[in-house]
Design a protein around this motif. Structure first.
Motif, PDB file in Angstrom:
ATOM      1  N   CYS A 104       9.967  -2.579   3.403  1.00 44.86           N
ATOM      2  CA  CYS A 104       8.824  -3.491   3.449  1.00 44.86           C
ATOM      3  C   CYS A 104       8.454  -3.901   2.023  1.00 44.86           C
ATOM      4  O   CYS A 104       7.275  -3.915   1.655  1.00 44.86           O
ATOM      5  CB  CYS A 104       7.629  -2.837   4.125  1.00 44.86           C
ATOM      6  N   SER A 105       9.432  -4.228   1.235  1.00 43.96           N
ATOM      7  CA  SER A 105       9.219  -4.519  -0.181  1.00 43.96           C
ATOM      8  C   SER A 105       8.717  -5.948  -0.372  1.00 43.96           C
ATOM      9  O   SER A 105       9.209  -6.891   0.253  1.00 43.96           O
ATOM     10  CB  SER A 105      10.529  -4.334  -0.956  1.00 43.96           C
ATOM     11  N   ALA A 106       7.715  -6.075  -1.262  1.00 40.97           N
ATOM     12  CA  ALA A 106       7.253  -7.387  -1.729  1.00 40.97           C
ATOM     13  C   ALA A 106       6.897  -8.341  -0.593  1.00 40.97           C
ATOM     14  O   ALA A 106       7.317  -9.498  -0.586  1.00 40.97           O
ATOM     15  CB  ALA A 106       8.315  -8.018  -2.628  1.00 40.97           C
ATOM     16  N   ILE A 107       6.115  -7.859   0.358  1.00 44.34           N
ATOM     17  CA  ILE A 107       5.665  -8.741   1.442  1.00 44.34           C
ATOM     18  C   ILE A 107       4.134  -8.813   1.482  1.00 44.34           C
ATOM     19  O   ILE A 107       3.557  -9.228   2.487  1.00 44.34           O
ATOM     20  CB  ILE A 107       6.220  -8.297   2.810  1.00 44.34           C
ATOM     21  N   GLY A 108       3.477  -8.379   0.394  1.00 44.41           N
ATOM     22  CA  GLY A 108       2.034  -8.528   0.278  1.00 44.41           C
ATOM     23  C   GLY A 108       1.207  -7.535   1.061  1.00 44.41           C
ATOM     24  O   GLY A 108       0.046  -7.814   1.378  1.00 44.41           O
ATOM     25  N   LEU A 109       1.751  -6.369   1.353  1.00 40.34           N
ATOM     26  CA  LEU A 109       1.003  -5.374   2.122  1.00 40.34           C
ATOM     27  C   LEU A 109      -0.196  -4.850   1.338  1.00 40.34           C
ATOM     28  O   LEU A 109      -0.105  -4.606   0.136  1.00 40.34           O
ATOM     29  CB  LEU A 109       1.907  -4.196   2.478  1.00 40.34           C
ATOM     30  N   THR A 110      -1.319  -4.644   2.030  1.00 41.96           N
ATOM     31  CA  THR A 110      -2.493  -4.011   1.424  1.00 41.96           C
ATOM     32  C   THR A 110      -2.747  -2.636   2.030  1.00 41.96           C
ATOM     33  O   THR A 110      -3.647  -1.929   1.586  1.00 41.96           O
ATOM     34  CB  THR A 110      -3.740  -4.880   1.620  1.00 41.96           C
TER      35      THR A 110
ATOM     36  N   TYR B 215      10.536   2.027   2.166  1.00 33.87           N
ATOM     37  CA  TYR B 215      10.315   1.324   0.902  1.00 33.87           C
ATOM     38  C   TYR B 215       9.103   0.411   1.038  1.00 33.87           C
ATOM     39  O   TYR B 215       9.122  -0.565   1.794  1.00 33.87           O
ATOM     40  CB  TYR B 215      11.556   0.501   0.529  1.00 33.87           C
ATOM     41  N   LEU B 216       8.050   0.761   0.309  1.00 36.57           N
ATOM     42  CA  LEU B 216       6.812  -0.029   0.305  1.00 36.57           C
ATOM     43  C   LEU B 216       6.505  -0.535  -1.093  1.00 36.57           C
ATOM     44  O   LEU B 216       5.347  -0.795  -1.430  1.00 36.57           O
ATOM     45  CB  LEU B 216       5.647   0.831   0.806  1.00 36.57           C
ATOM     46  N   ASP B 217       7.520  -0.697  -1.906  1.00 40.07           N
ATOM     47  CA  ASP B 217       7.343  -1.074  -3.306  1.00 40.07           C
ATOM     48  C   ASP B 217       6.971  -2.548  -3.458  1.00 40.07           C
ATOM     49  O   ASP B 217       7.186  -3.358  -2.557  1.00 40.07           O
ATOM     50  CB  ASP B 217       8.624  -0.789  -4.089  1.00 40.07           C
ATOM     51  N   ASN B 218       6.371  -2.852  -4.614  1.00 40.22           N
ATOM     52  CA  ASN B 218       6.019  -4.233  -4.971  1.00 40.22           C
ATOM     53  C   ASN B 218       5.085  -4.882  -3.947  1.00 40.22           C
ATOM     54  O   ASN B 218       5.299  -6.009  -3.505  1.00 40.22           O
ATOM     55  CB  ASN B 218       7.280  -5.086  -5.150  1.00 40.22           C
ATOM     56  N   ASN B 219       4.054  -4.141  -3.565  1.00 33.83           N
ATOM     57  CA  ASN B 219       3.026  -4.680  -2.673  1.00 33.83           C
ATOM     58  C   ASN B 219       1.664  -4.567  -3.352  1.00 33.83           C
ATOM     59  O   ASN B 219       1.583  -4.477  -4.580  1.00 33.83           O
ATOM     60  CB  ASN B 219       3.059  -3.943  -1.332  1.00 33.83           C
ATOM     61  N   HIS B 220       0.582  -4.562  -2.560  1.00 30.44           N
ATOM     62  CA  HIS B 220      -0.775  -4.531  -3.116  1.00 30.44           C
ATOM     63  C   HIS B 220      -1.564  -3.331  -2.605  1.00 30.44           C
ATOM     64  O   HIS B 220      -2.779  -3.421  -2.428  1.00 30.44           O
ATOM     65  CB  HIS B 220      -1.511  -5.831  -2.777  1.00 30.44           C
ATOM     66  N   LEU B 221      -0.885  -2.222  -2.377  1.00 31.52           N
ATOM     67  CA  LEU B 221      -1.573  -1.017  -1.928  1.00 31.52           C
ATOM     68  C   LEU B 221      -2.452  -0.486  -3.056  1.00 31.52           C
ATOM     69  O   LEU B 221      -1.997  -0.335  -4.185  1.00 31.52           O
ATOM     70  CB  LEU B 221      -0.570   0.056  -1.511  1.00 31.52           C
ATOM     71  N   SER B 222      -3.711  -0.170  -2.760  1.00 33.43           N
ATOM     72  CA  SER B 222      -4.627   0.353  -3.775  1.00 33.43           C
ATOM     73  C   SER B 222      -4.997   1.811  -3.522  1.00 33.43           C
ATOM     74  O   SER B 222      -5.464   2.492  -4.428  1.00 33.43           O
ATOM     75  CB  SER B 222      -5.899  -0.492  -3.834  1.00 33.43           C
TER      76      SER B 222
ATOM     77  N   LEU C 252      10.559   8.137  -0.024  1.00 29.01           N
ATOM     78  CA  LEU C 252       9.407   7.228   0.067  1.00 29.01           C
ATOM     79  C   LEU C 252       9.207   6.539  -1.273  1.00 29.01           C
ATOM     80  O   LEU C 252       9.035   7.195  -2.300  1.00 29.01           O
ATOM     81  CB  LEU C 252       8.151   8.019   0.451  1.00 29.01           C
ATOM     82  N   ASP C 253       9.254   5.216  -1.263  1.00 27.91           N
ATOM     83  CA  ASP C 253       9.100   4.416  -2.481  1.00 27.91           C
ATOM     84  C   ASP C 253       7.783   3.650  -2.418  1.00 27.91           C
ATOM     85  O   ASP C 253       7.607   2.747  -1.605  1.00 27.91           O
ATOM     86  CB  ASP C 253      10.275   3.442  -2.620  1.00 27.91           C
ATOM     87  N   LEU C 254       6.852   4.034  -3.295  1.00 29.42           N
ATOM     88  CA  LEU C 254       5.545   3.375  -3.394  1.00 29.42           C
ATOM     89  C   LEU C 254       5.345   2.756  -4.770  1.00 29.42           C
ATOM     90  O   LEU C 254       4.208   2.502  -5.185  1.00 29.42           O
ATOM     91  CB  LEU C 254       4.435   4.390  -3.125  1.00 29.42           C
ATOM     92  N   SER C 255       6.428   2.514  -5.467  1.00 30.68           N
ATOM     93  CA  SER C 255       6.336   2.025  -6.840  1.00 30.68           C
ATOM     94  C   SER C 255       5.838   0.585  -6.902  1.00 30.68           C
ATOM     95  O   SER C 255       5.891  -0.158  -5.927  1.00 30.68           O
ATOM     96  CB  SER C 255       7.714   2.110  -7.506  1.00 30.68           C
TER      97      SER C 255
END
Length: 274
Positions: free
Chosen positions: A75-81, A95-102, A118-121
Motif C-alpha cells: 500500500c505504498s504511496a497511496i495517501g493513506l492517513t 508495505y505502508l511506506d510513503n504515506n501520511h500516517l501520523s 512491516l514497512d512504515l518508512s
C-alpha cells in the motif's frame, strides 16, 4: 466501376481508423474502469511461477501471493492517513511506506499473526500508542520506522517486539526518559545503534549526532534530573523543618504566656489566714 471503388476506399479507411481509435481509448481507460466498477472489483494476473498479483480497488493496495500461500500487501504511496482495515490474515509482508500516517493506535495490526515484515518508512509518525503492535511479538522479524518523526521509544508501544528495527532518520531526543526506556526494549540490539541523537539534554557536550548507545555509555542522562530532584527534596525538607520549628516556638511562647498569667492570678489571691 473504378469510380465506385475509389469512393468506397476512403470509407473503409475511415472505419479502420475509428476502430483503432476506439481500441486505443479502451486501453487507456481500462485501469480506471477496473478501479471504479465496484468496491470489490480486482484485476488478477497469473505469473509463470504460480503466484498471483491482484490490485484491490477499495483501498488501492496490491496483493501478491507466493506459492507457499503467504500474502504480500503493498500500500505504498497511496495517501493513506491510517492503517487500512480488513487486511487479510494471511498477510506476511505489509508495505505502508510513503504515506501520511501520523500515529499508530492500539491494535493497528490485530489479526495479522503471520506478519513477519512491516514497512512504515517515510511517513509522519510521531506517536506509537501502547499496544499498537499487539499480537506481532512472536512473528515480526523486520520493522522499518525510518524517516518518520519519532523522538522517543515507549516500551509499552513496542510490546516486546524482538524484530530488527530500522530507526534511522528520526528526530530522536536523547534524555533520561529514553535512557530509562532502552533497557526495557526487546528489539534486536543492532536496532538501538541506529538511534542517533537529533536533540539532547547534553547538547552542549557534543551529544547531537552521536548514537544513543555511545552517549549512554559515557553519560548519565538522568543525573541532571536527579540533581533537580535532590534540590527539590532539600527545599521541601527545609520548609517542613521550618514549619515544625515555627510551631514549636509558637507553642512554647504560648505556654509561657499562659503560665505567666496563671502565676499572676495565683499571686493576686488573698493569702489564707492561719
Amino acid at each position: 466501376m473504378p469510380h465506385d471503388v475509389s469512393l468506397r476506399m476512403p470509407s473503409s479507411s475511415v472505419v479502420d481508423l475509428l476502430w483503432m481509435q476506439l481500441l486505443l481509448l479502451l486501453v487507456l481507460l481500462w485501469p480506471s474502469l477496473v478501479m471504479t466498477s465496484s468496491p470489490s472489483t480486482m484485476a488478477l494476473w497469473r505469473h509463470g511461477d504460480g503466484s498471483a498479483v491482484m490490485k484491490v480497488a477499495n483501498n488501492g493496495c496490491y496483493h501478491s501471493e507466493s506459492p507457499d500461500g503467504g500474502l504480500t500487501v503493498r500500500c505504498s504511496a497511496i495517501g493513506l492517513t491510517q492503517v487500512p482495515l480488513g487486511l487479510p490474515n494471511r498477510t506476511v509482508r505489509l508495505y505502508l511506506d510513503n504515506n501520511h500516517l501520523s500515529s499508530l493506535p492500539a491494535d493497528s495490526f490485530s489479526g495479522l499473526s503471520l506478519l513477519s515484515e512491516l514497512d512504515l518508512s517515510h511517513n509522519q509518525i510521531s506517536l506509537l500508542e501502547p499496544g499498537c503492535f499487539r499480537g506481532l511479538s512472536s512473528s515480526l522479524r523486520s520493522l522499518d520506522l525510518s524517516s518518520n518523526r519519532l523522538s522517543t521509544l515507549n516500551p509499552a508501544a513496542l510490546g516486546g517486539l524482538r524484530a530488527h528495527a530500522n530507526l534511522t532518520h528520526n528526530p530522536w531526543h536523547c534524555d533520561c526518559e529514553l535512557q530509562l526506556s532502552m533497557p526495557q526494549l526487546d528489539l534486536d540490539p543492532s536496532s538501538l545503534a541506529e538511534v542517533v541523537c537529533h536533540t539532547s539534554d547534553l547538547s552542549d557536550l557534543g551529544a547531537v549526532g552521536m548514537p544513543f548507545v555511545l552517549l549512554a555509555e559515557d553519560w548519565d542522562l538522568c543525573l541532571s534530573l536527579r540533581k533537580t530532584t535532590d534540590v527539590a527534596m532539600l527545599v521541601t525538607m527545609f520548609l517542613w523543618f521550618s514549619m515544625v520549628i515555627s510551631y514549636l516556638v509558637y507553642y512554647v511562647r504560648h505556654n509561657q504566656e499562659d503560665a505567666r498569667r496563671h502565676m499572676e492570678y495565683l499571686k493576686s489571691l488573698p493569702s489564707r489566714q492561719v
